[in-house]
Design an enzyme around this catalytic site. Structure first.
Site, PDB file in Angstrom:
ATOM      1  N   GLU A 106       0.755  -1.345   0.117  1.00  0.00           N
ATOM      2  CA  GLU A 106       0.150   0.253   0.157  1.00  0.00           C
ATOM      3  C   GLU A 106       1.048   1.314  -0.239  1.00  0.00           C
ATOM      4  OE1 GLU A 106      -2.564   1.448  -0.439  1.00  0.00           O
ATOM      5  OE2 GLU A 106      -4.360   0.234   0.379  1.00  0.00           O
ATOM      6  N   ASP A 107       0.349   2.282  -0.712  1.00  0.00           N
ATOM      7  CA  ASP A 107       1.238   3.631  -0.592  1.00  0.00           C
ATOM      8  C   ASP A 107       0.924   4.115   0.807  1.00  0.00           C
ATOM      9  OD1 ASP A 107      -1.572   3.739  -1.451  1.00  0.00           O
ATOM     10  OD2 ASP A 107      -1.059   5.557  -2.626  1.00  0.00           O
ATOM     11  N   ASP A 110      -4.753   5.217   5.701  1.00  0.00           N
ATOM     12  CA  ASP A 110      -5.410   6.634   6.276  1.00  0.00           C
ATOM     13  C   ASP A 110      -6.341   6.145   7.471  1.00  0.00           C
ATOM     14  OD1 ASP A 110      -6.367   9.117   6.567  1.00  0.00           O
ATOM     15  OD2 ASP A 110      -6.470   9.664   4.612  1.00  0.00           O
ATOM     16  N   PHE A 159      -3.027  16.484   4.023  1.00  0.00           N
ATOM     17  CA  PHE A 159      -3.338  15.851   2.711  1.00  0.00           C
ATOM     18  C   PHE A 159      -1.896  15.610   2.003  1.00  0.00           C
ATOM     19  CE2 PHE A 159      -6.877  16.222  -0.443  1.00  0.00           C
ATOM     20  CZ  PHE A 159      -6.478  15.169  -1.406  1.00  0.00           C
ATOM     21  N   ARG A 172       0.724  12.475  -8.687  1.00  0.00           N
ATOM     22  CA  ARG A 172       1.321  11.197  -8.377  1.00  0.00           C
ATOM     23  C   ARG A 172       2.572  10.703  -8.950  1.00  0.00           C
ATOM     24  NH1 ARG A 172      -3.110   7.943  -7.190  1.00  0.00           N
ATOM     25  NH2 ARG A 172      -5.206   8.302  -8.450  1.00  0.00           N
TER      26      ARG A 172
HETATM   27  C1  PRP Z   1      -5.927   5.690  -1.151  1.00  0.00           C
HETATM   28  C2  PRP Z   1      -4.691   4.373  -0.925  1.00  0.00           C
HETATM   29  C3  PRP Z   1      -5.227   3.437   0.051  1.00  0.00           C
HETATM   30  C4  PRP Z   1      -6.476   4.140   0.548  1.00  0.00           C
HETATM   31  C5  PRP Z   1      -6.045   4.265   2.014  1.00  0.00           C
HETATM   32  O1  PRP Z   1      -6.267   5.190  -2.318  1.00  0.00           O
HETATM   33  O2  PRP Z   1      -3.932   3.980  -2.002  1.00  0.00           O
HETATM   34  O3  PRP Z   1      -5.828   2.394  -0.847  1.00  0.00           O
HETATM   35  O4  PRP Z   1      -6.787   5.367   0.124  1.00  0.00           O
HETATM   36  O5  PRP Z   1      -7.157   4.776   2.581  1.00  0.00           O
HETATM   37  P1  PRP Z   1      -7.899   4.438   3.951  1.00  0.00           P
HETATM   38  O6  PRP Z   1      -7.020   3.851   4.868  1.00  0.00           O
HETATM   39  O7  PRP Z   1      -8.550   5.742   4.437  1.00  0.00           O
HETATM   40  O8  PRP Z   1      -8.917   3.384   3.461  1.00  0.00           O
HETATM   41  P2  PRP Z   1      -7.341   6.003  -3.132  1.00  0.00           P
HETATM   42  O9  PRP Z   1      -8.759   5.705  -2.609  1.00  0.00           O
HETATM   43  O10 PRP Z   1      -7.181   7.453  -2.820  1.00  0.00           O
HETATM   44  O11 PRP Z   1      -7.268   5.515  -4.381  1.00  0.00           O
HETATM   45  P3  PRP Z   1      -6.159   5.867  -5.665  1.00  0.00           P
HETATM   46  O12 PRP Z   1      -5.088   5.012  -4.963  1.00  0.00           O
HETATM   47  O13 PRP Z   1      -6.531   5.285  -6.707  1.00  0.00           O
HETATM   48  O14 PRP Z   1      -5.862   7.254  -5.686  1.00  0.00           O
END
Ligand code: PRP
Length: 183
Positions: A106-107, A110, A159, A172
Site C-alpha cells: 500500500e502507498d 489513512d 493531505f 502522482r
Molecule cells: C488510497 C490509498 C489506499 C487508501 C487508504 O487510495 O492508496 O488504498 O486510500 O485510505 P484508507 O486507509 O482511508 O482506506 P485511494 O482510494 O485514494 O485511491 P487511489 O490509490 O486510486 O488514488
C-alpha cells in the site's frame, strides 16, 4: 542542498514532507528486510491501485529474491466510506492465492478501512500467510486498527501527494511526498 530542495514546487504544493532521498533510502531498507524474511518462499506482492504503483515498482526492485506481482483495484462508495468502510473490488487478482505468501503493498494507510477490507477478503482465500507493507501511515486516533508489518514512515494527518498519491488526479509522479495547499 538536496536535489528535492532545489526543485521548484509545482502549483498547489505547499512543502516537501519526505524527500526523494529519504524515501529511496527507506525503500531500500524495507526491500532488504523483506528479502531476508521471504528468502526461498517466492511471495506474491499485491499492489493496491492506483496509488501503490510507484512504491510497488521501487520496493520490488529493492528485493533481491524471486517474487511475483499482481494488482487489485478497489473503490469506495463516496462519502459513506469513512463511516461504513464499504468498498468494492474493481479489479481482482488474476490467480488463486491459496497456500501462498501474500504481501499487500500500500502507498498509504489513512482511515485503515481499505486495508481492513482487503485483509478480510484475501484471508478468506486461505493464503499461507498475509503481511502488509505500507510506505506511509497517517497518525490518526480514529483510524481502524490494522496490522502493518512493515512501514516506511508515520506522517501527520495532512493531505499529502506524490510517490503515487494524488489530489484530484494530479501529482502522482512527484518523486517526493509533499503537503498540498488546502486554502
Ligand atoms: C488510497 C490509498 C489506499 C487508501 C487508504 O487510495 O492508496 O488504498 O486510500 O485510505 P484508507 O486507509 O482511508 O482506506 P485511494 O482510494 O485514494 O485511491 P487511489 O490509490 O486510486 O488514488
Amino acid at each position: 542542498m538536496s536535489e528535492t530542495e532545489r526543485l521548484e514546487l509545482p502549483d498547489g504544493v505547499e512543502r516537501v514532507l519526505l524527500s526523494e532521498e529519504q524515501i529511496q533510502k527507506r525503500t531500500r531498507e524495507l526491500g532488504e528486510e523483506l528479502s531476508e524474511h521471504y528468502r526461498g518462499r517466492k511471495p506474491l506482492l499485491v499492489g493496491v491501485l492506483t496509488g501503490a504503483y510507484v512504491f510497488m515498482a521501487d520496493l520490488s526492485r529493492a528485493m533481491n529474491i524471486e517474487l511475483d506481482v499482481e494488482f487489485m483495484a478497489v473503490s469506495s462508495y463516496g462519502m459513506a466510506t469513512e463511516t461504513s468502510g464499504v468498498v468494492r473490488i474493481l479489479k481482482d487478482l488474476d490467480t488463486a492465492i491459496e497456500g501462498k505468501d501474500v504481501l499487500i503493498v500500500e502507498d498509504i494507510i489513512d482511515s485503515g478501512l481499505t486495508l481492513k477490507y482487503l485483509l478480510d477478503v484475501l484471508q478468506r482465500r486461505n493464503p499461507r500467510d498475509i503481511r502488509v507493507v505500507a510506505l506511509l501511515k497517517k497518525l490518526r486516533d480514529d483510524a481502524v486498527p490494522v496490522p502493518v508489518d512493515y512501514l516506511g514512515f508515520e506522517i501527520p494527518d495532512e493531505f499529502v501527494v506524490g510517490c503515487g498519491l494524488d489530489a484530484g488526479r494530479r501529482y502522482r509522479n512527484l518523486p517526493y511526498v509533499a503537503v498540498v495547499r488546502t486554502d
